[in-house]
Scaffold this motif. Structure first.
Motif: not given
Length: 284
Positions: A13, A17, A68, A72
């Motif tokens: 992640v 990002d 993704l 999260r």
């Protein structure tokens, strides 16, 4: 049944990002090699390539883009479970400049809360100078502001571009004073706009001064005046009129995140906040 490793999912992640193995390693306090190993372990466990990496770019694969959102949620669930072990809630004072806040703010706060449910988030909105002074006094843990005259460091979240906006029916004849709507004389955008007009020797007059931002927006939308706005926050229905009226270009500035927090958990919250802000900004 396939089980997931929290550290490996966090590495994925963070890479997604920040779009960089180097920055992800810095953010997680690890080496680039360790981050690569964790990602490889996750990809092997899933049997899917999640990140496409070239010498110049790092981007999600098709499978990575699908994974993704679930990743999260997995991390948020893990954090909620860990937070439940502690009865102590931590305070997080966050200042967001009113002229920076846009439609992404609810997403920022929701992401921050999901990341660490143990935080009590206290949000304060004001102009950049007031928030920076409050930050310096220790009243805020972090502040997202537009950089103006203060040249200190900070985490740059992205550029801020400005333009001249007016209602489509606004009428301006060159040679006549430009009718300008603005906030108080201490407003940074007003100062940027008036300096640009003065440098271009364009006469101007303020027909609407000292109101709230909503009042300035109403005056511009009604066709009473022109005003300088952030290009991402221009009032709906207005148009950029620089070329149409021969107005000077306005210099860009930066949106900056300031914080003095040093503990690991707070730094993670700040990284979450910064990533969410960048994710929801249009490409500049």
């Amino acid at each position: 049944m396939t089980t997931l490793d929290v550290d490996a999912v966090l590495a994925f992640v963070t890479i997604a990002d920040l779009q960089s193995f180097t920055r992800a390693a810095e953010a997680l306090g690890a080496t680039q090699g360790a981050i690569s190993v964790k990602l490889k372990r996750l990809e092997d466990r899933l049997g899917r390539r999640l990140i496409e990496r070239t010498p110049r770019t790092v981007r999600l694969s098709a499978q990575g883009a699908v994974f993704l959102a679930g990743a999260r949620e997995f991390l948020a669930a893990h954090d909620r479970a860990m937070a439940g072990l502690s009865a102590t809630r931590r305070r997080f004072g966050l200042g967001i400049a009113a002229h920076v806040a846009g439609p992404e703010v609810p997403t920022l706060l929701a992401r921050l809360n999901a990341h660490d449910p143990g935080l009590t988030i206290e949000v304060r909105m004001d102009n950049s100078r007031v928030l920076l002074d409050a930050f310096d006094r220790g009243e805020l843990d972090a502040a997202i502001i537009r950089r103006e005259d203060d040249q200190r460091g900070g985490d740059v979240l992205g550029p801020e571009h400005f333009g001249w906006f007016a209602a489509p029916q606004f009428d301006y004849r060159q040679g006549e004073p430009l009718r300008l709507a603005a906030l108080s004389p201490t407003c940074g955008v007003r100062n940027i706009a008036t300096r640009a007009l003065d440098s271009a020797a364009i006469p101007w007059t303020e027909v609407f001064l000292g109101g709230t931002s909503s009042m300035v927006t109403a005056a511009v939308s009604a066709g009473l005046a022109v005003s300088a706005f952030s290009c991402r926050l221009a009032p709906p229905g207005t148009v950029e009129v620089s070329q149409r009226f021969g107005l000077p270009p306005l210099p860009s500035t930066e949106i900056v995140l300031f914080s003095t927090l040093t503990d690991a958990k707070s730094r993670e919250a700040l990284r979450t906040l910064a990533a969410a802000f960048r994710e929801h900004r249009p490409n500049s």
